[in-house]
Write a protein that holds these residues in place. Structure first.
Motif, mmCIF file in Angstrom:
data_model
loop_
_atom_site.group_PDB
_atom_site.id
_atom_site.type_symbol
_atom_site.label_atom_id
_atom_site.label_comp_id
_atom_site.label_asym_id
_atom_site.label_seq_id
_atom_site.Cartn_x
_atom_site.Cartn_y
_atom_site.Cartn_z
ATOM 1 N N MET A 94 0.821 -1.208 0.000
ATOM 2 C CA MET A 94 0.000 0.000 0.000
ATOM 3 C C MET A 94 0.855 1.258 0.000
ATOM 4 O O MET A 94 0.498 2.269 -0.616
ATOM 5 N N GLN A 95 1.991 1.221 0.665
ATOM 6 C CA GLN A 95 2.896 2.372 0.624
ATOM 7 C C GLN A 95 3.410 2.579 -0.798
ATOM 8 O O GLN A 95 3.522 3.717 -1.273
ATOM 9 N N LEU A 96 3.695 1.475 -1.479
ATOM 10 C CA LEU A 96 4.140 1.566 -2.873
ATOM 11 C C LEU A 96 2.999 2.027 -3.771
ATOM 12 O O LEU A 96 3.208 2.837 -4.687
ATOM 13 N N LEU A 120 -9.361 6.403 -1.575
ATOM 14 C CA LEU A 120 -9.569 4.982 -1.296
ATOM 15 C C LEU A 120 -8.276 4.307 -0.855
ATOM 16 O O LEU A 120 -8.270 3.484 0.069
ATOM 17 N N ALA A 121 -7.179 4.655 -1.522
ATOM 18 C CA ALA A 121 -5.892 4.035 -1.196
ATOM 19 C C ALA A 121 -5.450 4.384 0.216
ATOM 20 O O ALA A 121 -4.961 3.524 0.965
ATOM 21 N N TYR A 122 -5.636 5.651 0.599
ATOM 22 C CA TYR A 122 -5.268 6.050 1.960
ATOM 23 C C TYR A 122 -6.189 5.394 2.987
ATOM 24 O O TYR A 122 -5.755 5.096 4.109
ATOM 25 N N GLU A 123 -7.446 5.164 2.623
ATOM 26 C CA GLU A 123 -8.337 4.430 3.532
ATOM 27 C C GLU A 123 -7.831 3.000 3.734
ATOM 28 O O GLU A 123 -7.843 2.469 4.848
ATOM 29 N N THR A 124 -7.408 2.371 2.635
ATOM 30 C CA THR A 124 -6.865 1.016 2.739
ATOM 31 C C THR A 124 -5.593 1.016 3.582
ATOM 32 O O THR A 124 -5.397 0.150 4.443
ATOM 33 N N LEU A 125 -4.730 1.988 3.334
ATOM 34 C CA LEU A 125 -3.489 2.093 4.109
ATOM 35 C C LEU A 125 -3.778 2.242 5.593
ATOM 36 O O LEU A 125 -3.106 1.622 6.431
ATOM 37 N N GLU A 145 -1.683 7.473 11.263
ATOM 38 C CA GLU A 145 -3.133 7.417 11.095
ATOM 39 C C GLU A 145 -3.714 8.812 10.868
ATOM 40 O O GLU A 145 -4.599 9.003 10.027
ATOM 41 N N ALA A 146 -3.207 9.798 11.614
ATOM 42 C CA ALA A 146 -3.671 11.179 11.443
ATOM 43 C C ALA A 146 -3.323 11.695 10.048
ATOM 44 O O ALA A 146 -4.141 12.358 9.398
ATOM 45 N N HIS A 147 -2.115 11.360 9.584
ATOM 46 C CA HIS A 147 -1.699 11.775 8.238
ATOM 47 C C HIS A 147 -2.602 11.139 7.185
ATOM 48 O O HIS A 147 -3.031 11.809 6.229
ATOM 49 N N ALA A 148 -2.902 9.845 7.350
ATOM 50 C CA ALA A 148 -3.771 9.153 6.398
ATOM 51 C C ALA A 148 -5.165 9.769 6.377
ATOM 52 O O ALA A 148 -5.740 9.997 5.304
ATOM 53 N N ILE A 152 -7.028 11.436 3.212
ATOM 54 C CA ILE A 152 -8.331 10.953 2.731
ATOM 55 C C ILE A 152 -9.283 12.135 2.536
ATOM 56 O O ILE A 152 -9.916 12.281 1.486
ATOM 57 N N ASP A 153 -9.387 12.968 3.556
ATOM 58 C CA ASP A 153 -10.277 14.133 3.490
ATOM 59 C C ASP A 153 -9.853 15.070 2.357
ATOM 60 O O ASP A 153 -10.689 15.571 1.599
ATOM 61 N N HIS A 154 -8.548 15.291 2.239
ATOM 62 C CA HIS A 154 -8.032 16.204 1.210
ATOM 63 C C HIS A 154 -8.370 15.714 -0.197
ATOM 64 O O HIS A 154 -8.885 16.483 -1.030
ATOM 65 N N TYR A 155 -8.099 14.455 -0.473
ATOM 66 C CA TYR A 155 -8.274 13.959 -1.837
ATOM 67 C C TYR A 155 -9.747 13.781 -2.204
ATOM 68 O O TYR A 155 -10.138 14.029 -3.356
#
Length: 238
Positions: A94-96, A120-125, A145-148, A152-155
């Protein structure tokens, strides 16, 4: 007899990349398993990038294939604790995946579908965070988790904004707009932020009002799911 070989050696580099992306089909006739099919797609997109490194679409599709592979690896894990402690490889995949999607965003920042998929990807991460530190309660885990969550909100917000701008100039974006609206509404409502979820999801009433999606039942389903979620959030917000 027609050959299925991809003749790329004589074509211009961008055309070679386009052909390779075309052959990256979800259901490859030469692949016997889902595992092989996803890996096949990843290889096609990786080869496309060798010919055209600035191809944002190829980076986008490569990133989403990596996400699909990470989710498959998690779902097929036989460990009894798999749902709570996904394998470390899923986190690394997921990081990749996100690195590829972020590169795609650098190249194609006005792609609303890409922004939705980044959300979606950040939600999965976020479901895998804590593997490297051993616990979601660690300082490192909380920061990640806070960064993710911020990403998510940003994108999702960016995707909604892009689709609204496209709609204003006459583009038919109802399916993609409904998709990101539902995804964003789900994310916010899962955090028990029902008022904010209502503000997001109520836009679906405008899309679905008086419209029948005979030719696109998937869009109809997304809007219906979104409206049911909206009704729930409105009830919880009273």
């Amino acid at each position: 007899v027609e050959s299925t070989h991809i003749h790329t050696h004589t074509a211009p580099r961008m055309e070679r990349a386009a052909r390779l992306k075309t052959y990256a089909r979800p259901n490859c006739i030469n692949c016997e398993t889902l595992d092989e099919s996803i890996l096949c797609r990843m290889m096609h997109h990786r080869l496309a990038l060798q010919f055209s490194p600035q191809d944002g679409e190829a980076w986008h599709y490569l990133g989403m294939s990596l996400r699909e592979y990470a989710k498959m690896k998690t779902s097929t894990n036989t460990n009894t604790n798999a749902k709570h402690e996904p394998p470390l490889v899923a986190l690394e995949l997921m990081q990749l995946s996100i690195a590829c999607l972020e590169r795609a965003f650098q190249l194609t920042p006005c792609d609303g579908r890409l922004c939705n998929n980044l959300g979606l990807a950040y939600e999965t991460l976020s479901t895998y965070i804590g593997i490297g530190t051993g616990s979601n309660d660690s300082i490192s885990g909380k920061e990640e988790e806070a960064h993710a969550n911020n990403a998510i909100d940003h994108y999702y917000t960016q995707s909604v904004r892009i689709h609204e701008l496209c709609e204003r100039v006459g583009c038919d974006i109802s399916f993609d707009f409904a998709t990101v609206t539902l995804n964003y509404g789900l994310f916010v409502s899962n955090n028990d932020e029902f008022y904010d979820a209502v503000q997001i999801l109520k836009k679906l009433r405008r899309i679905g009002k008086g419209v029948k999606y005979v030719e696109n039942p998937e869009e109809d389903r997304i809007i219906e799911d979104g409206l049911r979620l909206l009704n729930f959030c409105e009830a919880m917000n009273k």
